[in-house]
Design a protein around this motif. Sequence first.
Motif, mmCIF file in Angstrom:
data_model
loop_
_atom_site.group_PDB
_atom_site.id
_atom_site.type_symbol
_atom_site.label_atom_id
_atom_site.label_comp_id
_atom_site.label_asym_id
_atom_site.label_seq_id
_atom_site.Cartn_x
_atom_site.Cartn_y
_atom_site.Cartn_z
ATOM 1 N N TYR A 1 -46.369 -16.315 -3.219
ATOM 2 C CA TYR A 1 -44.968 -15.723 -2.717
ATOM 3 C C TYR A 1 -43.928 -16.656 -3.033
ATOM 4 N N GLU A 2 -44.256 -18.090 -2.682
ATOM 5 C CA GLU A 2 -43.352 -19.069 -2.703
ATOM 6 C C GLU A 2 -42.854 -19.431 -4.149
ATOM 7 N N LEU A 3 -43.665 -19.316 -5.249
ATOM 8 C CA LEU A 3 -43.350 -19.336 -6.554
ATOM 9 C C LEU A 3 -42.398 -18.306 -6.878
ATOM 10 N N ALA A 4 -42.443 -16.918 -6.230
ATOM 11 C CA ALA A 4 -41.351 -16.078 -6.670
ATOM 12 C C ALA A 4 -39.821 -16.285 -6.294
ATOM 13 N N LYS A 5 -39.926 -17.394 -5.316
ATOM 14 C CA LYS A 5 -38.284 -17.834 -4.689
ATOM 15 C C LYS A 5 -37.781 -18.827 -5.547
ATOM 16 N N ASP A 6 -38.305 -19.514 -6.693
ATOM 17 C CA ASP A 6 -37.858 -20.521 -7.351
ATOM 18 C C ASP A 6 -36.936 -19.663 -8.492
ATOM 19 N N PRO A 7 -35.813 -20.124 -8.352
ATOM 20 C CA PRO A 7 -34.316 -19.768 -9.123
ATOM 21 C C PRO A 7 -34.748 -19.644 -10.552
ATOM 22 N N GLU A 8 -35.694 -20.392 -11.247
ATOM 23 C CA GLU A 8 -36.080 -20.464 -12.625
ATOM 24 C C GLU A 8 -37.010 -19.219 -12.786
ATOM 25 N N ILE A 9 -37.618 -18.686 -11.931
ATOM 26 C CA ILE A 9 -38.543 -17.646 -11.962
ATOM 27 C C ILE A 9 -38.035 -16.298 -11.417
ATOM 28 N N LYS A 10 -37.253 -16.356 -10.544
ATOM 29 C CA LYS A 10 -36.998 -15.283 -9.743
ATOM 30 C C LYS A 10 -36.069 -14.339 -10.700
ATOM 31 N N ASN A 11 -36.514 -12.956 -10.333
ATOM 32 C CA ASN A 11 -36.091 -11.858 -11.174
ATOM 33 C C ASN A 11 -35.181 -11.139 -10.403
ATOM 34 N N TRP A 12 -34.719 -9.626 -10.913
ATOM 35 C CA TRP A 12 -33.902 -8.802 -9.868
ATOM 36 C C TRP A 12 -34.339 -8.482 -8.604
ATOM 37 N N THR A 13 -35.665 -8.086 -8.559
ATOM 38 C CA THR A 13 -36.403 -7.944 -7.271
ATOM 39 C C THR A 13 -37.596 -8.834 -7.087
ATOM 40 N N VAL A 14 -38.179 -8.886 -5.877
ATOM 41 C CA VAL A 14 -39.225 -9.688 -5.535
ATOM 42 C C VAL A 14 -40.331 -9.051 -6.136
ATOM 43 N N ASP A 15 -40.745 -7.623 -6.172
ATOM 44 C CA ASP A 15 -41.475 -6.857 -6.959
ATOM 45 C C ASP A 15 -41.892 -7.060 -8.194
ATOM 46 N N LEU A 16 -40.431 -7.092 -8.981
ATOM 47 C CA LEU A 16 -40.684 -7.558 -10.205
ATOM 48 C C LEU A 16 -40.835 -8.840 -10.672
ATOM 49 N N THR A 17 -40.480 -9.938 -9.933
ATOM 50 C CA THR A 17 -40.844 -11.264 -9.938
ATOM 51 C C THR A 17 -42.391 -11.401 -9.897
ATOM 52 N N LEU A 18 -42.940 -10.829 -8.911
ATOM 53 C CA LEU A 18 -44.258 -10.834 -8.824
ATOM 54 C C LEU A 18 -45.187 -10.049 -9.802
ATOM 55 N N PHE A 19 -44.644 -9.039 -10.417
ATOM 56 C CA PHE A 19 -45.226 -8.311 -11.661
ATOM 57 C C PHE A 19 -45.252 -9.365 -12.752
ATOM 58 N N ASN A 20 -44.051 -10.103 -13.216
ATOM 59 C CA ASN A 20 -43.664 -10.781 -13.829
ATOM 60 C C ASN A 20 -44.956 -12.226 -14.193
ATOM 61 N N ILE A 21 -45.261 -12.762 -12.775
ATOM 62 C CA ILE A 21 -45.832 -13.776 -12.491
ATOM 63 C C ILE A 21 -47.327 -13.164 -12.808
ATOM 64 N N PHE A 22 -47.782 -12.116 -12.373
ATOM 65 C CA PHE A 22 -49.035 -11.676 -12.702
ATOM 66 C C PHE A 22 -49.318 -11.437 -14.008
ATOM 67 N N THR A 23 -48.295 -10.757 -14.673
ATOM 68 C CA THR A 23 -48.479 -10.460 -16.214
ATOM 69 C C THR A 23 -48.572 -11.637 -16.981
ATOM 70 N N THR A 24 -47.931 -12.929 -16.589
ATOM 71 C CA THR A 24 -48.179 -14.076 -17.272
ATOM 72 C C THR A 24 -49.632 -14.737 -17.121
ATOM 73 N N VAL A 25 -49.924 -14.723 -15.945
ATOM 74 C CA VAL A 25 -51.398 -15.134 -15.469
ATOM 75 C C VAL A 25 -52.350 -14.347 -16.201
ATOM 76 N N LEU A 26 -52.441 -12.815 -16.224
ATOM 77 C CA LEU A 26 -53.132 -12.230 -17.007
ATOM 78 C C LEU A 26 -53.189 -12.315 -18.486
ATOM 79 N N SER A 27 -52.054 -12.395 -18.938
ATOM 80 C CA SER A 27 -51.864 -12.777 -20.384
ATOM 81 C C SER A 27 -52.511 -14.178 -20.800
ATOM 82 N N THR A 28 -52.262 -14.962 -19.847
ATOM 83 C CA THR A 28 -52.872 -16.455 -20.282
ATOM 84 C C THR A 28 -54.394 -16.205 -20.299
ATOM 85 N N PHE A 29 -55.068 -15.429 -19.376
ATOM 86 C CA PHE A 29 -56.343 -15.376 -19.247
ATOM 87 C C PHE A 29 -56.954 -14.251 -20.564
ATOM 88 N N LEU A 30 -56.095 -13.476 -20.903
ATOM 89 C CA LEU A 30 -56.710 -12.506 -22.002
ATOM 90 C C LEU A 30 -56.816 -13.372 -23.173
#
Length: 88
Positions: A1-30
């Motif tokens: 959750y702390e990562l989502a507060k970083d200005p370089e990573i933060k997006n419109w909403t917390v939910d969208l920011t967390l979705f983007n972080i998860f999607t990045t991790v999932l994409s890397t794994f896949l």
Amino acid sequence: YELAKDPEIKNWTVDLTLFNIFTTVLSTFLSRASGQKKFAIGSPSHNRSSKLFKETVGYFIEIFPLSIEILEQDTFVSLLQRIKLETN
């Protein structure tokens, strides 16, 4: 959750920011697990854009494809930035 507060990573909403972080991790794994560098992920999205429509009873959902390409020089942040553009 702390990562989502970083200005370089933060997006419109917390939910969208967390979705983007998860999607990045999932994409890397896949990419690592399959060896594929280019693929698409289907993402469910509710389709209630107005206050009145949000009060409508029923199941309204669409699936939006996210097209992702992993580049050799990608870092977590560079991939996340491209995914942010795709989700916006």
